[in-house]
Write a protein that holds these residues in place. Structure first.
Motif, PDB file in Angstrom:
ATOM      1  N   SER A 164       9.065  23.945 -16.082  1.00  0.00           N
ATOM      2  CA  SER A 164       7.710  24.486 -16.199  1.00  0.00           C
ATOM      3  C   SER A 164       6.799  23.896 -15.116  1.00  0.00           C
ATOM      4  O   SER A 164       6.012  24.620 -14.504  1.00  0.00           O
ATOM      5  N   THR A 165       6.925  22.587 -14.863  1.00  0.00           N
ATOM      6  CA  THR A 165       6.147  21.964 -13.787  1.00  0.00           C
ATOM      7  C   THR A 165       6.498  22.587 -12.454  1.00  0.00           C
ATOM      8  O   THR A 165       5.641  22.907 -11.632  1.00  0.00           O
ATOM      9  N   GLU A 188      10.859  17.601 -12.213  1.00  0.00           N
ATOM     10  CA  GLU A 188      12.027  17.572 -13.084  1.00  0.00           C
ATOM     11  C   GLU A 188      12.004  18.675 -14.142  1.00  0.00           C
ATOM     12  O   GLU A 188      13.033  19.218 -14.500  1.00  0.00           O
ATOM     13  N   LYS A 189      10.792  18.997 -14.650  1.00  0.00           N
ATOM     14  CA  LYS A 189      10.729  20.015 -15.695  1.00  0.00           C
ATOM     15  C   LYS A 189      10.596  21.400 -15.064  1.00  0.00           C
ATOM     16  O   LYS A 189       9.795  21.589 -14.149  1.00  0.00           O
ATOM     17  N   ASP A 216      17.787  16.719 -10.685  1.00  0.00           N
ATOM     18  CA  ASP A 216      18.325  17.593 -11.731  1.00  0.00           C
ATOM     19  C   ASP A 216      19.851  17.664 -11.737  1.00  0.00           C
ATOM     20  O   ASP A 216      20.427  18.362 -12.562  1.00  0.00           O
TER      21      ASP A 216
END
Lengths: 263, 149
Positions: free
Chosen positions: B104-105, B101-102, A191
């Motif tokens: 929400s995940t 990466e997300k 990220d």
């Protein structure tokens, strides 16, 4: 004063006969293939591979091959390079899956029987071909305050330091901010929030400088959620560093400094 | 030639705000300390259960009941349970942080992880403390020696 009447010395005192001289001194040349990740933001949605065949010499570096491709085959190939001698840190790229400086990677050290794979460094926004947006990298660099912080009056003479005091941060003064370490770090790839090895190395350079008084502030910054504690000691950074800085060791020293300050 | 529209200016790169929390430092420290303590606890556990006396053949209901009748082994097993569960949970938490990466995940995986950890820790603690070594009406041949007294 006497006039010089002796004839000038020849360029070489040894004149080799033709059958001995041959081409022994010439540089070997070879053909090699470059597989380069090309990306044009106006046409492509993601990078694609293109191959180039070039004839190179044993003394050439990857950067010379990129120059040859750009100047003689495809002028649209884009990459950064400034000094071309391993000092400016502009041409960090991923060569055969490892982050290196193109100007310090000799072709003779690579396996030229297979295509040489050249990509942009990972984890930073890709702009074109080998060019990435370095802003996230420099933003975390700025956040650790990479400048001398002192209090009180400026002394009238230089700030003295013993050889031992200087030795404490000698290794981390070598950083050229090429981003090879930060963009080799798997934690940074996810990220881009992790400060990254380069920012920590440059914080280390001032934290362990006896003349600097901003160490506490920097340790506070690096004690953050995205600071040194996200380092998983995978040593990718140490292996990637073209200046041979022991990056993982420097990060561990910063961790220790934070712990010593906390307890 | 078609005119290409001018792309929107880059929105800039946003870093998370500093949290000024020492949580990550303590988590890092906990991993090191609990790791060292767990090495001692686990090898001690393996040595006593599998090596001493009759070794692995001695393990039955009575053997476990006998061990948990003593506060020493209750605390030993409780420490092992808590340290191993927190050590493992924190390890998985860092893996989720590093690889999802997300957001929400990341959130979903963490919720599952924490629920699983809490269930195992609560259930395990309950078993260690409420365990009855001499259940009434059980077959006396499987019970520990001290139940017959």
């Amino acid at each position: 004063m006497s006039t010089d009447t002796t004839p000038a010395e020849p360029a070489s005192k040894i004149d080799l006969p033709d059958h001995v001289a041959g081409d022994a001194g010439s540089i070997p040349s070879f053909d090699c293939t470059f597989r380069i990740a090309r990306f044009d933001p106006e046409q492509d949605s993601e990078p694609h591979w293109e191959e180039y065949n070039v004839t190179m010499y044993g003394t050439d570096r990857v950067l010379d091959a990129l120059h040859k491709i750009k100047w003689e085959i495809d002028g649209s190939l884009s990459f950064r390079r400034s000094c071309a001698h391993g000092v400016c840190g502009s041409d960090a790229m991923r060569i055969n899956g490892r982050n290196r400086l193109a100007c310090k990677t000799l072709l003779k050290d690579l396996d030229t029987s297979k295509p040489i794979i050249v990509e942009a460094i990972k984890g930073l926004p890709l702009e074109k071909d080998m060019i990435v947006d370095m802003e996230p990298f420099f933003q975390s660099y700025r956040e650790i305050m990479p400048f001398l912080i002192t209090s009180g009056h400026e002394p009238t003479r230089e700030r003295l330091q013993s050889a031992e005091q200087r030795q404490a941060f000698d290794d981390t003064t070598k950083c050229i901010l090429c981003a090879a370490c930060t963009s080799s770090c798997p934690v940074f790839w996810t990220d881009g929030q992790y400060f990254g090895p380069a920012a920590i190395v440059n914080a280390h350079r001032f934290i362990f400088d006896s003349r600097d008084e901003g160490g506490d502030m920097r340790l506070e910054v690096l004690n953050d959620k995205e600071g040194v504690w996200r380092c998983r000691t995978t040593f990718n950074c140490t292996e990637a560093c073209p200046r041979g800085i022991e990056v993982t060791k420097a990060i561990a020293e910063v961790k220790q400094a934070i712990l010593q300050r906390a307890f | 030639m078609s005119t290409t529209s001018i792309p929107a200016p880059r929105t800039g790169y946003s870093r998370h705000k500093s949290t000024r929390s020492k949580f990550e430092m303590f988590a890092w420290l906990f991993m090191r300390i609990s790791g060292v303590v767990l090495v001692i606890l686990i090898f001690g556990h393996l040595f006593v259960n599998l090596w001493v006396g009759d070794g692995v053949q001695a393990i039955d209901f009575g053997f476990v009941a006998g061990k948990w009748a003593s506060p020493f082994w209750q605390i030993w097993d409780l420490l092992m349970l808590w340290l191993a569960m927190l050590h493992g949970t924190n390890g998985l938490r860092t893996i989720i942080m590093d690889y999802s990466e997300k957001p929400s995940t990341r959130m979903a995986l963490q919720v599952i992880l924490y629920i699983a950890a809490v269930i195992v820790i609560v259930l395990g603690t309950l078993v260690i403390f409420t365990f009855d070594p001499c259940p009434a009406g059980a077959d006396p041949s499987v019970l520990a020696e001290f139940c017959k007294a």
